[in-house]
Design a protein around this motif. Structure first.
Motif, PDB file in Angstrom:
ATOM      1  N   MET A  95      -8.172  -9.339  14.746  1.00  0.00           N
ATOM      2  CA  MET A  95      -7.050  -8.886  13.874  1.00  0.00           C
ATOM      3  C   MET A  95      -7.320  -8.404  12.537  1.00  0.00           C
ATOM      4  SD  MET A  95      -3.778 -11.516  13.600  1.00  0.00           S
ATOM      5  CE  MET A  95      -2.391 -11.271  14.499  1.00  0.00           C
ATOM      6  N   GLU A  96      -6.525  -7.480  12.276  1.00  0.00           N
ATOM      7  CA  GLU A  96      -6.880  -6.757  11.006  1.00  0.00           C
ATOM      8  C   GLU A  96      -6.495  -7.417   9.982  1.00  0.00           C
ATOM      9  OE1 GLU A  96      -6.301  -2.456  10.451  1.00  0.00           O
ATOM     10  OE2 GLU A  96      -6.239  -2.101  12.486  1.00  0.00           O
ATOM     11  N   GLU A  97      -7.073  -7.336   8.768  1.00  0.00           N
ATOM     12  CA  GLU A  97      -6.596  -8.291   7.457  1.00  0.00           C
ATOM     13  C   GLU A  97      -5.553  -7.348   6.869  1.00  0.00           C
ATOM     14  OE1 GLU A  97      -8.199  -9.138   2.961  1.00  0.00           O
ATOM     15  OE2 GLU A  97      -9.794  -8.872   4.627  1.00  0.00           O
ATOM     16  N   ILE A  98      -4.594  -8.057   6.489  1.00  0.00           N
ATOM     17  CA  ILE A  98      -3.278  -7.301   5.758  1.00  0.00           C
ATOM     18  C   ILE A  98      -3.606  -7.292   4.349  1.00  0.00           C
ATOM     19  CG2 ILE A  98      -0.951  -7.819   4.995  1.00  0.00           C
ATOM     20  CD1 ILE A  98      -0.502  -9.635   7.556  1.00  0.00           C
ATOM     21  N   VAL A  99      -3.501  -5.915   3.836  1.00  0.00           N
ATOM     22  CA  VAL A  99      -3.917  -5.589   2.583  1.00  0.00           C
ATOM     23  C   VAL A  99      -2.452  -5.499   1.976  1.00  0.00           C
ATOM     24  CG1 VAL A  99      -4.954  -4.017   1.449  1.00  0.00           C
ATOM     25  CG2 VAL A  99      -5.843  -4.654   3.375  1.00  0.00           C
ATOM     26  N   ASN A 100      -2.514  -5.945   0.583  1.00  0.00           N
ATOM     27  CA  ASN A 100      -1.257  -5.946  -0.277  1.00  0.00           C
ATOM     28  C   ASN A 100      -1.716  -4.501  -1.207  1.00  0.00           C
ATOM     29  OD1 ASN A 100       0.747  -5.827  -2.271  1.00  0.00           O
ATOM     30  ND2 ASN A 100       0.508  -7.968  -2.466  1.00  0.00           N
ATOM     31  N   LYS A 101      -1.182  -3.355  -0.556  1.00  0.00           N
ATOM     32  CA  LYS A 101      -1.323  -2.184  -1.352  1.00  0.00           C
ATOM     33  C   LYS A 101      -0.737  -2.069  -2.592  1.00  0.00           C
ATOM     34  CE  LYS A 101      -2.392   0.451   2.731  1.00  0.00           C
ATOM     35  NZ  LYS A 101      -1.980   1.570   3.724  1.00  0.00           N
ATOM     36  N   VAL A 102       0.317  -2.722  -2.862  1.00  0.00           N
ATOM     37  CA  VAL A 102       1.121  -2.671  -4.259  1.00  0.00           C
ATOM     38  C   VAL A 102       0.241  -3.431  -5.134  1.00  0.00           C
ATOM     39  CG1 VAL A 102       3.054  -3.570  -5.221  1.00  0.00           C
ATOM     40  CG2 VAL A 102       3.316  -2.734  -2.977  1.00  0.00           C
ATOM     41  N   ALA A 103      -0.239  -4.546  -4.949  1.00  0.00           N
ATOM     42  CA  ALA A 103      -1.168  -5.473  -5.828  1.00  0.00           C
ATOM     43  C   ALA A 103      -2.283  -4.610  -6.073  1.00  0.00           C
ATOM     44  CB  ALA A 103      -1.545  -6.726  -4.963  1.00  0.00           C
ATOM     45  N   GLU A 104      -2.739  -3.722  -5.276  1.00  0.00           N
ATOM     46  CA  GLU A 104      -4.034  -3.058  -5.555  1.00  0.00           C
ATOM     47  C   GLU A 104      -3.914  -1.458  -6.184  1.00  0.00           C
ATOM     48  OE1 GLU A 104      -5.984  -2.585  -1.957  1.00  0.00           O
ATOM     49  OE2 GLU A 104      -6.784  -4.608  -1.717  1.00  0.00           O
ATOM     50  N   SER A 105      -2.650  -1.135  -6.303  1.00  0.00           N
ATOM     51  CA  SER A 105      -2.084  -0.049  -6.962  1.00  0.00           C
ATOM     52  C   SER A 105      -2.176  -0.227  -8.651  1.00  0.00           C
ATOM     53  CB  SER A 105      -1.097   0.595  -6.511  1.00  0.00           C
ATOM     54  OG  SER A 105       0.266  -0.135  -7.035  1.00  0.00           O
ATOM     55  N   SER A 106      -1.993   0.929  -9.228  1.00  0.00           N
ATOM     56  CA  SER A 106      -1.973   0.919 -10.602  1.00  0.00           C
ATOM     57  C   SER A 106      -0.511   0.638 -11.008  1.00  0.00           C
ATOM     58  CB  SER A 106      -2.478   2.260 -11.373  1.00  0.00           C
ATOM     59  OG  SER A 106      -1.636   3.233 -10.892  1.00  0.00           O
TER      60      SER A 106
END
Length: 167
Positions: free
Chosen positions: A1-12
């Motif tokens: 299973m792929e890890e779910i990444v929170n792209k919003v939290a990682e953005s500027s």
């Protein structure tokens, strides 16, 4: 299973939430109909006596909107006289309802905010408030944010509406 990444939290992406500045109990409405005969008739002598004997300290350090909940026809000096009593204790006094004085609160607060953390960044002007933020306040906020942000969207990160993009 792929890890779910929170792209919003990682953005500027920065969130500007007007609820962070909500006045809670700092903004109140004062209904003067309580001092009118049956809520409608102003008898000057009685009115002045009630104002004189009222405990104004409950409005200390508050923004106060003076209003009349009834359709009483009042002399032009009525609200001004109430303001004379409020002025020594309240932070700000206007002739208006709770929404109007809340907008005045936000005008004052938003003029003091340090917007440097939003400089050249994408910003979301958070919508979907849990508190009653007046619609006019969003207009005030975007004008302040436009001076600093690279772009501004409205809503939530998952469903934001683009409003502004610096050229």
């Amino acid at each position: 299973m792929e890890e779910i990444v929170n792209k919003v939290a990682e953005s500027s992406l920065e969130v500007f939430d007007l609820e962070d500045y909500f006045p809670d109990n700092h903004v109140v409405e004062l209904d003067i109909s309580q001092w009118l005969l049956e809520g409608f008739l102003l008898k000057e002598k009685d009115f002045r006596e009630q104002l004189k004997n009222f405990d104004w300290s409950i409005y200390e350090d508050k923004y106060v909107g003076i209003t009349c909940a009834t359709d009483a026809i009042l002399p032009a000096w009525t609200f001004a006289l109430v303001a004379v009593y409020l002025n020594p204790v309240a932070l700000k006094v206007i002739n208006g309802n709770l929404e109007a004085i809340t907008i005045v609160w936000y005008e004052d607060i938003l003029s003091k905010v340090d917007y440097s953390s939003y400089k050249d960044k994408p910003v979301i002007l958070k919508g979907c408030s849990k508190k009653q933020v007046p619609q006019a306040v969003y207009t005030l906020a975007i004008q302040k944010l436009m001076l600093h942000a690279k772009s501004i969207m409205f809503g939530e990160a998952c469903s934001a509406v683009p409003l502004f993009k610096r050229k």
